[in-house]
Design a protein around this motif. Structure first.
Motif, PDB file in Angstrom:
ATOM      1  N   UNK A  43       0.831  -1.203   0.000  1.00 29.49           N
ATOM      2  CA  UNK A  43       0.000   0.000   0.000  1.00 29.49           C
ATOM      3  C   UNK A  43       0.870   1.259   0.000  1.00 29.49           C
ATOM      4  N   UNK A  44       1.945   1.236   0.780  1.00 29.62           N
ATOM      5  CA  UNK A  44       2.829   2.396   0.836  1.00 29.62           C
ATOM      6  C   UNK A  44       3.526   2.621  -0.507  1.00 29.62           C
ATOM      7  N   UNK A  45       3.942   1.543  -1.160  1.00 32.25           N
ATOM      8  CA  UNK A  45       4.575   1.689  -2.477  1.00 32.25           C
ATOM      9  C   UNK A  45       3.589   2.266  -3.482  1.00 32.25           C
ATOM     10  N   UNK A  46       2.373   1.785  -3.454  1.00 31.31           N
ATOM     11  CA  UNK A  46       1.349   2.295  -4.364  1.00 31.31           C
ATOM     12  C   UNK A  46       1.038   3.766  -4.080  1.00 31.31           C
ATOM     13  N   UNK A  47       0.938   4.109  -2.810  1.00 33.05           N
ATOM     14  CA  UNK A  47       0.645   5.498  -2.455  1.00 33.05           C
ATOM     15  C   UNK A  47       1.765   6.413  -2.941  1.00 33.05           C
ATOM     16  N   UNK A  48       3.010   6.021  -2.692  1.00 29.77           N
ATOM     17  CA  UNK A  48       4.132   6.833  -3.129  1.00 29.77           C
ATOM     18  C   UNK A  48       4.184   6.972  -4.643  1.00 29.77           C
ATOM     19  N   UNK A  49       3.955   5.861  -5.354  1.00 31.81           N
ATOM     20  CA  UNK A  49       3.974   5.908  -6.817  1.00 31.81           C
ATOM     21  C   UNK A  49       2.835   6.761  -7.361  1.00 31.81           C
ATOM     22  N   UNK A  50       1.664   6.661  -6.745  1.00 33.23           N
ATOM     23  CA  UNK A  50       0.519   7.449  -7.192  1.00 33.23           C
ATOM     24  C   UNK A  50       0.752   8.932  -6.971  1.00 33.23           C
ATOM     25  N   UNK A  51       1.294   9.286  -5.829  1.00 32.23           N
ATOM     26  CA  UNK A  51       1.568  10.693  -5.537  1.00 32.23           C
ATOM     27  C   UNK A  51       2.579  11.256  -6.533  1.00 32.23           C
ATOM     28  N   UNK A  52       3.598  10.482  -6.860  1.00 33.00           N
ATOM     29  CA  UNK A  52       4.587  10.920  -7.847  1.00 33.00           C
ATOM     30  C   UNK A  52       3.935  11.130  -9.211  1.00 33.00           C
ATOM     31  N   UNK A  53       3.052  10.215  -9.601  1.00 30.19           N
ATOM     32  CA  UNK A  53       2.349  10.338 -10.876  1.00 30.19           C
ATOM     33  C   UNK A  53       1.404  11.543 -10.862  1.00 30.19           C
ATOM     34  N   UNK A  54       0.733  11.772  -9.744  1.00 35.14           N
ATOM     35  CA  UNK A  54      -0.158  12.930  -9.632  1.00 35.14           C
ATOM     36  C   UNK A  54       0.634  14.231  -9.747  1.00 35.14           C
ATOM     37  N   UNK A  55       1.831  14.255  -9.173  1.00 35.97           N
ATOM     38  CA  UNK A  55       2.670  15.454  -9.258  1.00 35.97           C
ATOM     39  C   UNK A  55       3.017  15.776 -10.715  1.00 35.97           C
ATOM     40  N   UNK A  56       3.274  14.721 -11.485  1.00 39.01           N
ATOM     41  CA  UNK A  56       3.688  14.932 -12.880  1.00 39.01           C
ATOM     42  C   UNK A  56       2.518  15.334 -13.775  1.00 39.01           C
ATOM     43  N   UNK A  57       1.383  14.649 -13.618  1.00 43.09           N
ATOM     44  CA  UNK A  57       0.311  14.800 -14.592  1.00 43.09           C
ATOM     45  C   UNK A  57      -0.991  15.362 -14.026  1.00 43.09           C
ATOM     46  N   UNK A  58      -1.103  15.415 -12.697  1.00 39.16           N
ATOM     47  CA  UNK A  58      -2.395  15.730 -12.100  1.00 39.16           C
ATOM     48  C   UNK A  58      -3.199  14.457 -11.939  1.00 39.16           C
ATOM     49  N   UNK A  59      -4.151  14.468 -11.022  1.00 40.85           N
ATOM     50  CA  UNK A  59      -4.896  13.247 -10.737  1.00 40.85           C
ATOM     51  C   UNK A  59      -5.699  12.763 -11.936  1.00 40.85           C
ATOM     52  N   UNK A  60      -6.354  13.682 -12.643  1.00 44.92           N
ATOM     53  CA  UNK A  60      -7.231  13.290 -13.750  1.00 44.92           C
ATOM     54  C   UNK A  60      -6.452  12.578 -14.840  1.00 44.92           C
ATOM     55  N   UNK A  61      -5.281  13.099 -15.198  1.00 44.89           N
ATOM     56  CA  UNK A  61      -4.503  12.531 -16.294  1.00 44.89           C
ATOM     57  C   UNK A  61      -3.580  11.398 -15.841  1.00 44.89           C
ATOM     58  N   UNK A  62      -3.458  11.194 -14.547  1.00 44.05           N
ATOM     59  CA  UNK A  62      -2.571  10.133 -14.048  1.00 44.05           C
ATOM     60  C   UNK A  62      -3.052   8.765 -14.534  1.00 44.05           C
TER      61      UNK A  62
END
Length: 206
Positions: A18-37
């Motif tokens: 769960x922690x790995x997924x959360x960290x990866x998701x946050x990194x992806x959100x930073x790059x593209x925003x939540x909608x485009x992630x």
């Protein structure tokens, strides 16, 4: 078989995933925003199967809810430490703004706006009552103390004052330009307006 801290190895592995997924998701959100992630990019970075993401986070909004929970706990602790110094109402409002705007520096502008927009989202996962939001609890508690000191009228509904102040601040931070001088002026005017709305007129003779 029990492992460190008395937790089964399976539970430890689940939490680590769960922690790995959360960290990866946050990194992806930073790059593209939540909608485009893209969930595919998130699971690839986390090294898990595609369906594992949805086991831990039914939607991308659930990632933001988890981030919100953690950040609210951290910000509430910071605010509570400051409030224990017995600040006056203007200092308390200024500190609330400082703590919340400081979040932007940690999250980055794109993720910060997604984080705040969650409060106004029609697709937000079901929300618990306000006492489940530690920042609201800390702010309302401080407004109650300001009312006891006579800085806020006795008839003032401090719960609504706290919620409206926070929601108004969130809305401002989403919409105002990122130019520093503009933001500082708008926020300064917002604090002054909030003070006029909350402060006891009998103690404000200036």
């Amino acid at each position: 078989m029990p492992s460190e801290g008395g937790l089964p190895a399976r539970e430890i592995k689940r939490r680590q995933t769960r922690e790995r997924l959360l960290g990866a998701a946050i990194s992806e959100f930073r790059r593209k925003g939540m909608v485009e992630a893209e969930v595919g990019e998130i699971v690839s970075a986390a090294g898990v199967a595609h369906g594992t993401f949805f086991f831990h986070f039914p939607t991308k909004e659930h990632v933001l809810v988890e981030l919100e929970r953690r950040e609210e706990e951290r910000m509430a602790d910071e605010l509570s430490r400051f409030f224990r110094t017995s600040p006056d109402l203007p200092a308390a409002l200024t500190e609330i703004v400082r703590v919340i705007t400081g979040l932007e520096q940690r999250l980055g502008s794109r993720l910060f706006k997604d984080f705040l927009a969650l409060h106004f989202s029609t697709t937000r996962p079901p929300q618990e009552e306000w006492r489940g939001h530690p920042v609201i609890v800390a702010v309302v508690g401080e407004f109650e103390r300001a009312r006891e000191r006579g800085e806020i009228p006795a008839a003032n509904e401090v719960f609504y004052s706290g919620v409206f102040f926070l929601l108004g601040l969130y809305a401002l931070l989403i919409t105002i330009p990122e130019e520093r001088s503009v933001r500082e002026e708008v926020i300064e005017n917002y604090i002054a307006t909030a003070l006029r709305g909350m402060r006891n007129p009998n103690t404000d003779r200036t």
